[in-house]
Enzyme design. Structure first.
Site, short mmCIF file in Angstrom:
data_model
loop_
_atom_site.label_atom_id
_atom_site.label_comp_id
_atom_site.label_asym_id
_atom_site.label_seq_id
_atom_site.Cartn_x
_atom_site.Cartn_y
_atom_site.Cartn_z
N ALA A 257 -17.89 0.12 -6.74
CA ALA A 257 -17.18 -0.65 -5.71
C ALA A 257 -17.61 -2.11 -5.76
O ALA A 257 -16.80 -3.02 -5.52
CB ALA A 257 -17.45 -0.06 -4.33
N GLU B 71 0.84 -1.19 0.00
CA GLU B 71 0.00 0.00 0.00
C GLU B 71 0.88 1.25 0.00
O GLU B 71 1.85 1.34 0.76
CB GLU B 71 -0.92 -0.01 1.23
CG GLU B 71 -1.59 1.30 1.58
CD GLU B 71 -2.43 1.90 0.46
OE1 GLU B 71 -2.47 3.14 0.36
OE2 GLU B 71 -3.03 1.14 -0.33
N ARG C 238 -20.08 16.93 -2.03
CA ARG C 238 -20.33 15.83 -1.12
C ARG C 238 -20.24 16.32 0.31
O ARG C 238 -19.35 17.10 0.66
CB ARG C 238 -19.31 14.70 -1.34
CG ARG C 238 -19.37 14.12 -2.74
CD ARG C 238 -18.37 13.00 -2.93
NE ARG C 238 -18.57 11.92 -1.96
CZ ARG C 238 -18.16 10.68 -2.15
NH1 ARG C 238 -17.54 10.35 -3.27
NH2 ARG C 238 -18.37 9.76 -1.24
#
Length: 434
Positions: free
Chosen positions: A335, A40, A209
């Site tokens: 997703a 990551e 958002r």
């Protein structure tokens, strides 16, 4: 979790990227007892964004990868509060004032219902992204994930795949799966830096958002509108709301069209001024204005997606999730496609007996997953056009829009995932016999 100290595979897989897709892929590999490591780029697991929705297909895929994912998801998932709305995906209503609808082919005014789209037993199911990531991280044993490892290059060196990271370090694996998001470096490596489909493209849409404490939302809108998923339709824009965090919070996404189709800023997420948002939604109705006024710390997101890639793999490097098929969020399916990818690919790799069979698994994954996931990307753009009265065929005909909305999502939600895996296994077997 069925992870053993002695993996059944004699090969090692590197998963590059620790978002939802990468973690589901890693858990799928662990569930198959395949030796694997996750790399990551960030110093720790983290998700940006707030609410994310999953359709029935995605929820089934969680169980199929590892039942523990579904158990964890069920503990944090939020659905519509009212019993009568449990199977509802979104309730579509007109969001603008009456004088904005002079050209409607059927009567309509602010608040008039256009359609109520039902989605089987799952209805509208959502979580806070960060909380779902926590569920996935708990299923990853210590030592499997390495942090601060941003992919710079992947190449075959001898019989191994070598990964070079931004910090100058390297790692070896027999197969590499790129799950490094919409700005994917592994996609560049698979397709070529200058390929016409390599880079994401601006979709002409952006979104404000934000979150609203549910008590404030319910006080302003009433329980039905605040505690159940809503879609407010308008010309060149739409606003959606749905509950997250077990009903404690209302998630808000307010979409607008950028009519020149250009996004010049290299940043895709920007802080915004509330007056810009109110200017964009000038002329919209009371409910939308109340929602916008209550949004806490809103930001603005440019919406990009990927042109269709001609392949999802090259040699023993494959791409998955947003790295392969980044989508707009207009169907709540992006997703979920990453989780489907992880189910198919982890199971195919679970049937690989030696390193020279890995490419056959990647070929079968590509053959089955690429058409479906790219159809999701394409139809997601089409969905926004319908919501915003930009569809050339449907226009502002509310009767035809209602019919289309009520039927257009079934192919996403009702996918037979075990049958999809069987199809991929058949492709893999056919490839092996060549």
């Amino acid at each position: 979790m069925p992870v053993t100290d002695t993996p059944k595979s004699d090969f090692h897989v590197a998963v590059c990227g620790g978002g939802i897709g990468g973690l589901c892929m890693l858990i799928g590999l662990l569930h198959q007892n395949i030796s694997c490591t996750l790399y990551e780029a960030a110093p720790a697991f983290a998700e940006i964004g707030a609410g994310v929705s999953f359709g029935a297909n995605a929820v089934r895929a969680m169980s199929l990868i590892d039942p523990e994912i579904k158990k964890g998801y069920d503990k944090i998932a939020t659905s519509n509060a009212s019993p009568a709305w449990k199977k509802c995906w979104f309730n579509f209503t007109l969001g603008a004032k009456e004088d904005g609808w002079k050209d409607l082919k059927t009567p309509g005014k602010e608040g008039v219902q256009v359609a109520q789209v039902m989605a089987g037993d799952v209805g509208h199911s959502s979580v806070h992204r960060a909380h779902f990531l926590d569920v996935l991280v708990k299923l990853v044993p210590d030592g499997v994930a390495k942090f601060g490892k941003r992919v710079e290059n992947v190449e075959k060196v001898g019989e191994k795949m070598q990964i070079t990271f931004h910090d100058g370090s390297t790692a070896e694996a027999d197969a590499v799966i790129g799950c490094d998001g919409v700005k994917s470096r592994t996609r560049q490596i698979v397709l070529g830096k200058d390929h016409e489909s390599t880079n994401p493209t601006f979709t002409g849409k952006y979104a404000y958002r934000g979150l609203i404490p549910m008590e404030k939302a319910a006080g302003a809108l009433g329980d039905d509108l605040a505690r159940n998923s809503q879609m407010y339709m308008g010309r060149h824009g739409h606003v959606l709301t749905f509950p997250i965090e077990n009903g404690k919070t209302m998630n808000v996404v307010a979409f607008q069209s950028k009519l020149d189709g250009e996004w010049e800023d290299e940043r895709w997420v920007l802080p915004m001024k509330k007056e810009d948002m109110f200017n964009d939604f000038e002329g919209w109705g009371t409910s939308v204005q109340q929602i916008l006024s209550l949004m806490e710390k809103p930001d603005v997101w440019a919406l990009f997606d990927h042109p269709p890639a001609p392949t999802y793999y090259k040699g023993r490097l494959a791409i998955l999730g947003d790295a392969a098929h980044a989508s707009t969020p207009h169907q709540g399916a992006g997703a979920g496609q990453a989780i489907e990818d992880a189910f198919i690919l982890s199971n195919l790799l679970g049937q690989v007996k030696s390193t020279n069979e890995i490419e056959k698994a990647f070929h079968a994954y590509d053959a089955v997953r690429r058409p479906r996931s790219q159809q999701v990307v394409r139809t997601s753009r089409e969905a926004a056009a319908i919501y915003e009265f930009e569809d050339e065929n449907l226009g502002t005909d509310l009767g035809r829009i209602k019919k289309r909305l009520e039927e257009r999502f079934d192919w996403i939600w009702n996918e037979d995932l075990p049958q999809q895996l069987k199809k991929a296994e058949d492709v893999m077997g056919a490839k092996a016999n060549l």
